[in-house]
Design a protein around this motif. Sequence first.
Motif, PDB file in Angstrom:
ATOM      1  N   ASN A  53       0.808  -1.216   0.000  1.00 31.37           N
ATOM      2  CA  ASN A  53       0.000   0.000   0.000  1.00 31.37           C
ATOM      3  C   ASN A  53       0.844   1.271   0.000  1.00 31.37           C
ATOM      4  N   GLY A  54       2.161   1.116  -0.060  1.00 31.14           N
ATOM      5  CA  GLY A  54       3.039   2.273  -0.159  1.00 31.14           C
ATOM      6  C   GLY A  54       3.436   2.902   1.154  1.00 31.14           C
ATOM      7  N   PHE A  55       3.146   2.239   2.285  1.00 33.56           N
ATOM      8  CA  PHE A  55       3.452   2.817   3.587  1.00 33.56           C
ATOM      9  C   PHE A  55       4.869   2.472   4.059  1.00 33.56           C
ATOM     10  N   ILE A  69      18.065 -10.253  -6.777  1.00 34.48           N
ATOM     11  CA  ILE A  69      16.972  -9.344  -6.426  1.00 34.48           C
ATOM     12  C   ILE A  69      17.247  -7.989  -7.064  1.00 34.48           C
ATOM     13  N   ARG A  70      16.387  -7.574  -7.978  1.00 39.11           N
ATOM     14  CA  ARG A  70      16.622  -6.357  -8.755  1.00 39.11           C
ATOM     15  C   ARG A  70      16.593  -5.103  -7.881  1.00 39.11           C
ATOM     16  N   ARG A  71      15.664  -5.036  -6.907  1.00 38.93           N
ATOM     17  CA  ARG A  71      15.529  -3.838  -6.065  1.00 38.93           C
ATOM     18  C   ARG A  71      16.296  -3.986  -4.761  1.00 38.93           C
ATOM     19  N   LYS A  78       9.393 -11.415  -5.759  1.00 35.70           N
ATOM     20  CA  LYS A  78       8.002 -10.980  -5.605  1.00 35.70           C
ATOM     21  C   LYS A  78       7.942  -9.497  -5.241  1.00 35.70           C
ATOM     22  N   LEU A  79       8.865  -9.050  -4.380  1.00 37.49           N
ATOM     23  CA  LEU A  79       8.920  -7.633  -4.037  1.00 37.49           C
ATOM     24  C   LEU A  79       9.367  -6.810  -5.239  1.00 37.49           C
ATOM     25  N   ASP A  80      10.296  -7.365  -6.023  1.00 41.04           N
ATOM     26  CA  ASP A  80      10.702  -6.688  -7.258  1.00 41.04           C
ATOM     27  C   ASP A  80       9.501  -6.404  -8.146  1.00 41.04           C
ATOM     28  N   ALA A  81       8.613  -7.393  -8.239  1.00 43.07           N
ATOM     29  CA  ALA A  81       7.472  -7.294  -9.158  1.00 43.07           C
ATOM     30  C   ALA A  81       6.523  -6.168  -8.779  1.00 43.07           C
ATOM     31  N   ILE A  82       6.510  -5.784  -7.497  1.00 40.35           N
ATOM     32  CA  ILE A  82       5.632  -4.688  -7.064  1.00 40.35           C
ATOM     33  C   ILE A  82       6.458  -3.467  -6.648  1.00 40.35           C
ATOM     34  N   ASN A  83       7.739  -3.469  -7.073  1.00 39.73           N
ATOM     35  CA  ASN A  83       8.598  -2.288  -6.954  1.00 39.73           C
ATOM     36  C   ASN A  83       8.886  -1.900  -5.503  1.00 39.73           C
ATOM     37  N   ILE A  84       9.064  -2.906  -4.643  1.00 35.43           N
ATOM     38  CA  ILE A  84       9.419  -2.669  -3.245  1.00 35.43           C
ATOM     39  C   ILE A  84      10.881  -3.045  -3.042  1.00 35.43           C
TER      40      ILE A  84
END
Length: 375
Positions: free
Chosen positions: A265-267, A316-318, A287-293
């Motif tokens: 949720n961006g928090f 892990i990309r991010r 999975k976090l990479d996929a949602i840009n976290i």
Amino acid sequence: MNEVRIDRIEWAPLNGRRAREARGNAYTRSHGQDFLMPIARVTTSDGLMAFGWSRIDRQKADSLVGFSFQDAFHPQRGVSTDYLALDMPLWDLAGKLADRPVYELLSGETNTTALRAPCYDTSLLMDDLDLEDDDEAASLIASEAVKCATRGHRSFKIKIGRGAMHMPVEEGLRRDIRVIKAVREALGAEARILIDANNGYNLNLAKRMLTETADADIYWIEEPFHESWQWNGPFKKWLQQQGLDVLVADGEGVASEQLLTMAENGFIDVVQYDIFGFTDWVVLGPKLDAINIRTAPHNYAGLYGNCAACHLAGGIRRFEMVEWDEASATGLDASVYSIADGHVNVPRLPGFGLQLDPDVFQQAVRDRGFTVSNT
């Protein structure tokens, strides 16, 4: 690959020592300088040895010894649930069987050069608690930060939250602010500064802190308070309203079950679950990479964790940074890892690339550990 069986499991704690005494954070006065690092070594039926951080006990080792590596490990999913007590040793073994570093197993690529993983120094604790003068306290922490910079670091995490238990609230907050500004002044504009309250603030204190240090260009604030919908949402909205480009990092230790949902949720911007769930990170990171976290595994009192965390940067990309806790351990040679210009140079060696002194480890097994065998 022919079937590989684990015929022997050995376990013992090695004596570890930090570069200096780790003093307080928001909830404790000192972590001490010495620590124990639990290591398990597995030996295959062909005599190949691999090792890693592990809290396996004798009963669990007895129930596992003799197992097939192929039953325990899958290249894409990592270590199976029943074998997670040997998570890092089995990743080390996987790399040695493939004659590749773990980061290449994660990336699926063969690199011609060694990996460079971004890192930050995590040693700027509350070494000042015995000092009464704020300027003297700030000067002390700033001088320690400069020493860390000479070891190759370019990102630095400062512990804050002195008013949670060590000092009256207002006095503690004032000193936190003074320390941050002194470190920024000592390191210059190019250094990246992170702050970590270990849940020692509340929502209003976190706002005051970031308001009064806006000119210090804070990169992230970690665990300002225990994560909750009631505080993290309004906090993130406030940061945006103030135009403060500060990341919120959270997730180490006993995190809220809702933490990932808050991140979605961006928090929360940076997820920090502990590195000692290595396979969990292998699965979660993409999975976090996929949602840009962003991801930054928590690591403390773990020389092995320093090194293992670097390899996640390969898959892990991010991936943000390795939490580097400067330390050594008797019998464990990590000298192939080095820090330069804010990055860890990761060796292109099989597994995690670390060396275990067989004599030191065997003595530790005899003194404080155990061996279980399939023969």
